[in-house]
Design an enzyme around this catalytic site. Structure first.
Site, mmCIF file in Angstrom:
data_model
loop_
_atom_site.group_PDB
_atom_site.id
_atom_site.type_symbol
_atom_site.label_atom_id
_atom_site.label_comp_id
_atom_site.label_asym_id
_atom_site.label_seq_id
_atom_site.Cartn_x
_atom_site.Cartn_y
_atom_site.Cartn_z
ATOM 1 C CE LYS A 1 -60.298 39.670 -34.689
ATOM 2 N NZ LYS A 1 -61.867 40.411 -34.212
ATOM 3 N N PRO B 1 -61.126 34.244 -29.592
ATOM 4 C CG PRO B 1 -61.137 32.221 -30.631
ATOM 5 C CD PRO B 1 -61.894 33.134 -30.083
ATOM 6 C CD GLU B 2 -58.919 39.962 -29.643
ATOM 7 O OE1 GLU B 2 -58.075 40.654 -29.853
ATOM 8 O OE2 GLU B 2 -59.725 39.913 -28.558
ATOM 9 N NE ARG C 1 -68.445 43.750 -29.772
ATOM 10 C CZ ARG C 1 -69.558 43.578 -30.233
ATOM 11 N NH1 ARG C 1 -70.705 43.763 -29.169
ATOM 12 N NH2 ARG C 1 -69.995 43.149 -31.295
#
Length: 293
Positions: free
Chosen positions: A58, A2-3, A283
């Site tokens: 967030k 979730p961003e 990432r």
DNA sequence: GTGTTTGTTATCAA
DNA sequence: CTTGATAACAAACA
């Protein structure tokens, strides 16, 4: 994952449904990521009412009838908030058909991933599920929260504060891959791996480019790309790549609109060349080597 | 057993 | 003090 758009989707839904509801009972199934302690949370929260749901980056912030206290919820990678009202409970666990649920929330609640359960007035129940237990729930004093928000959170990308001047100065001050800067929450709030990759694709900028070497047009385009992609993602109620679901357990529809994230090996939707995936600042990073410079 | 996944923080270096 | 670079951590899965 979730961003900003995913947390915003949840925030909006909660604001429409739970204002004024009172905490009747708090059940902590997993103590690990509850602060300051499960017993404190249970004792302090019961009897308080929900004034409003806020969001910073967030982080979901629940304003309480005790103005000195705030309930923070961070979903990290796999956290979910699922809401049930009484008639849904009486109808047999949930009101939705099974195919609208992902594995983590399918079936009745609480389940083996439920870490905290909030029983509210009128029989409403809010479940915090978190498969990987990275997320947290914290009760925190307003003064302390305010100082944290000031230090650790950059401007909201959709607010006025995120002006072109600000963004130009920010990029000039730093000499890091642009992706690293966009992921840094103290620089800009709310962007994560998905929306950074998407924004950089839209702005035609390679994630590896050093921030202070972007030219004026690129900085301008990147700022607009960030805002555009976030607004669109909120409109589509977020992206579900693995675990994100909304209050009803439904997936986010922006998954169908991703241009590069998760599309390694597939054809670029603009130029048909193969989408590349590299590792950058630890990432997974997706981009088109033909469209992005 | 190995490599991946991501948001965040700790730690060390400059 | 700031800034940057990197590792570590949480837990699960293919």
């Amino acid at each position: 994952m979730p961003e900003l758009p995913e947390v915003e989707t949840i925030r909006q839904d909660l604001n429409e449904r739970l204002i004024g509801y009172q905490f009747k009972k708090v059940i902590v199934y997993d103590f690990r990521n509850v602060a300051p302690s499960a017993s404190f949370l249970t004792k302090k929260l019961v009897g308080l009412k929900i004034i409003k749901f806020d969001r910073r980056g967030k982080l979901l912030i629940i304003r309480l009838s005790d103005k000195n206290l705030n309930l923070l919820i961070h979903l990290k990678m796999t956290g979910q908030l699922i809401l049930q009202f009484k008639k849904e409970i009486l109808a047999g666990g949930h009101s939705l058909s099974n195919d609208s649920f992902l594995g983590a929330v399918g079936g009745s609640l609480p389940n083996s991933y439920t870490r905290v359960q909030f029983n509210l007035s009128k029989g409403a129940k809010l479940y915090f599920n978190d498969l990987r237990k990275f997320g947290y729930i914290k009760l925190i004093q307003t003064e302390k929260l305010n100082s944290i928000l000031k230090i650790a959170f950059g401007p909201e990308p959709l607010d006025k504060e995120f002006s072109l001047i600000f963004f130009q100065n920010l990029l000039k001050r730093h000499k890091v891959p642009i992706k690293a800067l966009l992921l840094n929450q103290s620089a800009i709030s709310g962007l994560g791996n998905i929306y950074v990759d998407e924004s950089l694709f839209i702005a035609k900028i390679k994630p590896t480019r050093i921030s202070n070497l972007l030219n004026n047009d690129e900085v301008k385009n990147l700022r607009l790309a960030i805002r555009r992609v976030l607004i669109k993602a909120i409109k589509y109620r977020g992206t579900t790549f693995s675990d994100f679901v909304d209050l009803k357990g439904k997936r986010g529809n922006f998954s169908d609109h991703l241009l590069v994230y998760g599309r390694k090996g597939q054809n670029c939707l603009k130029c048909n060349q193969e989408i590349k995936k590299i590792k950058l600042v630890g990432r997974g990073t997706h981009y088109c080597s033909n469209c992005q410079f």
